[in-house]
Write a protein that holds these residues in place. Structure first.
Motif, PDB file in Angstrom:
ATOM      1  N   GLN A 101      31.982  44.288  13.399  1.00 21.82           N
ATOM      2  CA  GLN A 101      31.989  43.060  12.596  1.00 21.82           C
ATOM      3  C   GLN A 101      32.944  43.111  11.409  1.00 21.82           C
ATOM      4  OE1 GLN A 101      30.201  40.222  13.435  1.00 21.82           O
ATOM      5  NE2 GLN A 101      29.815  41.398  15.298  1.00 21.82           N
ATOM      6  N   SER A 102      33.883  44.066  11.408  1.00 15.88           N
ATOM      7  CA  SER A 102      34.791  44.154  10.261  1.00 15.88           C
ATOM      8  C   SER A 102      36.140  44.724  10.698  1.00 15.88           C
ATOM      9  CB  SER A 102      34.176  45.024   9.165  1.00 15.88           C
ATOM     10  OG  SER A 102      34.937  44.946   7.984  1.00 15.88           O
ATOM     11  N   ARG A 122      38.992  49.471  10.743  1.00 14.90           N
ATOM     12  CA  ARG A 122      37.627  49.230  11.210  1.00 14.90           C
ATOM     13  C   ARG A 122      36.707  50.064  10.308  1.00 14.90           C
ATOM     14  NH1 ARG A 122      40.641  50.575  16.063  1.00 14.90           N
ATOM     15  NH2 ARG A 122      40.994  48.699  17.345  1.00 14.90           N
ATOM     16  N   SER A 215      37.607  39.238  12.132  1.00 16.96           N
ATOM     17  CA  SER A 215      36.151  39.243  12.021  1.00 16.96           C
ATOM     18  C   SER A 215      35.769  38.101  11.095  1.00 16.96           C
ATOM     19  CB  SER A 215      35.659  40.593  11.468  1.00 16.96           C
ATOM     20  OG  SER A 215      36.374  40.947  10.301  1.00 16.96           O
TER      21      SER A 215
END
Length: 228
Positions: A101-102, A122, A215
């Protein structure tokens, strides 16, 4: 008489050399005044007037840019009026320690919203206990044809790596990206050793520069650009 002529000529030469030195120094000084130091570092302010969004929204507060993705795919925030050639980009980035999610980073040598090179991180892999995932903490891509899964399948481990020193995945970390085509080097938290070294895939030698996420969101500040 010969000695007098020699002394006179010597004095004239000294005066001429002094005048020439003064002329060179004056010319150099005027050049700096009118044209500036072409290799000087530029601080890009967190001001909406300096940026253009693509598939994104951005808020600017206290020197921090909060970039949010508007939909599917990558989101960009391009710097206005800067064409990046070779040199360096420095900034602070913050993501999240949430698996998958990033994805936060920098796009450069952009032709448009689809064609660009990028370095991204990440954060959720920074401290992963799985070596394979930890070695996927920083990534180079050349969109649209050489994105992460294409490069991973064709060149496993070549365009991604672990990040050293290991940052806190929920905190700010400092990034320096050096572009000296064809070589790209990425440094984190003022380390003297690069955490990633790759060769550019695209043949573009200049282009747009921007912030990049793939994201929900990401945070950026202290953006400095140096063109050589």
């Amino acid at each position: 008489m010969t000695g007098e002529r020699f002394d006179l000529k010597t004095r004239e030469d000294i005066v001429l050399r002094k005048n020439m030195r003064s002329f060179i120094i004056s010319t150099f000084t005027l050049g700096l005044i009118y044209f500036g130091d072409l290799s000087a570092q530029t601080m890009v302010k967190a001001d909406p007037a300096n940026w253009t969004t693509h598939n994104s929204t951005a808020t600017f507060e206290d020197g921090i840019i909060h970039l949010k993705n508007k939909g599917n795919g990558s989101a960009l925030l391009w710097v206005n009026d800067i064409s990046f050639y070779e040199g360096s980009v420095e900034l602070a980035i913050r993501g999240k320690d949430v698996r998958g999610q990033s994805f936060v980073g920098v796009a450069f040598h952009g032709l448009d919203n689809t064609h660009y090179d990028a370095i991204y991180f990440r954060p959720f892999n920074f401290k992963s206990q799985e070596k394979e995932k930890k070695n996927r903490a920083v990534q180079y891509i050349s969109a649209p044809d050489h994105v992460w899964h294409v490069l991973r399948n064709q060149f496993p481990g070549k365009y991604e790596n672990a990040v050293q020193p290991v940052p806190d995945p929920n905190d700010w970390f400092e990034v320096k990206i050096e572009v000296d085509p064809p070589t790209i080097k990425v440094y984190v938290n003022e380390s003297s050793e690069p955490t990633l070294v790759v060769e550019k895939i695209s043949t573009r030698s200049e282009g747009k520069l921007g912030l990049w996420i793939d994201s929900q969101d990401g945070w950026f500040k202290n953006i400095k650009v140096m063109n050589k």
